[in-house]
Write a protein that holds these residues in place. Structure first.
Motif, short mmCIF file in Angstrom:
data_model
loop_
_atom_site.label_atom_id
_atom_site.label_comp_id
_atom_site.label_asym_id
_atom_site.label_seq_id
_atom_site.Cartn_x
_atom_site.Cartn_y
_atom_site.Cartn_z
N GLY A 92 0.81 -1.22 0.00
CA GLY A 92 0.00 0.00 0.00
C GLY A 92 0.84 1.27 0.00
N LEU A 93 2.14 1.14 -0.16
CA LEU A 93 3.04 2.30 -0.14
C LEU A 93 3.23 2.84 -1.55
N ASN A 94 3.50 4.12 -1.65
CA ASN A 94 3.84 4.75 -2.91
C ASN A 94 5.35 4.57 -3.10
N LEU A 95 5.72 3.58 -3.91
CA LEU A 95 7.13 3.21 -4.05
C LEU A 95 7.72 3.74 -5.35
N PRO A 96 9.01 4.08 -5.34
CA PRO A 96 9.67 4.56 -6.57
C PRO A 96 9.63 3.48 -7.66
#
Length: 136
Positions: A22-26
């Motif tokens: 659920g994280l905004n990852l690069p």
């Protein structure tokens, strides 16, 4: 069902691996970042690491772990800085049998020439960067 709303079959299938955090990852630009979504998948990845002898790092984490969630974006970002290293994320809840030996999250295992050569417990951007540099 008592008092619940029915979920579609797509909603019942929870996202796994990096998507499941659920994280905004690069974005990974080199194709050297993968995630293990099951014990069988992690076993295949480990087999490939050992047989290809490509330098690799495995991040054993958990989606519920605050420290893991803090270091994971850095892990993904660093995969772009070290294109010759293979980066793997394995959630201990998705790979319970294969990760029985993991006692602390996050744990990072570093591989060179098919063998585990180092281990790092806990987070720390500079520590992780330095270990990646050392093993790349």
């Amino acid at each position: 069902m008592e008092g619940g709303v029915g979920l579609s079959s797509n909603e019942e299938k929870a996202k796994k691996g990096l998507e499941g955090t659920g994280l905004n990852l690069p974005v990974n630009h080199h194709g050297n970042l993968r995630s293990a979504s099951s014990d069988q998948n992690l076993e295949e990845i480990l087999h490939n690491i050992k047989s290809s002898k490509t330098p690799a790092v495995i991040n054993y984490g958990a989606s519920w772990c605050r420290v893991c969630s803090q270091i994971l974006p850095t892990f993904c970002k660093l995969s772009n800085n070290f294109p010759k290293l293979s980066f793997v994320y394995a959630d201990i809840d998705e790979c319970p049998e294969t990760t029985l030996h993991i006692r602390y999250t996050p744990t990072f295992h570093f591989f060179r020439d098919g063998e585990k050569v180092d281990e790092m417990l806990g987070a720390g951007e500079e520590r992780l960067h330095d270990r990646l540099w050392l093993h790349s």
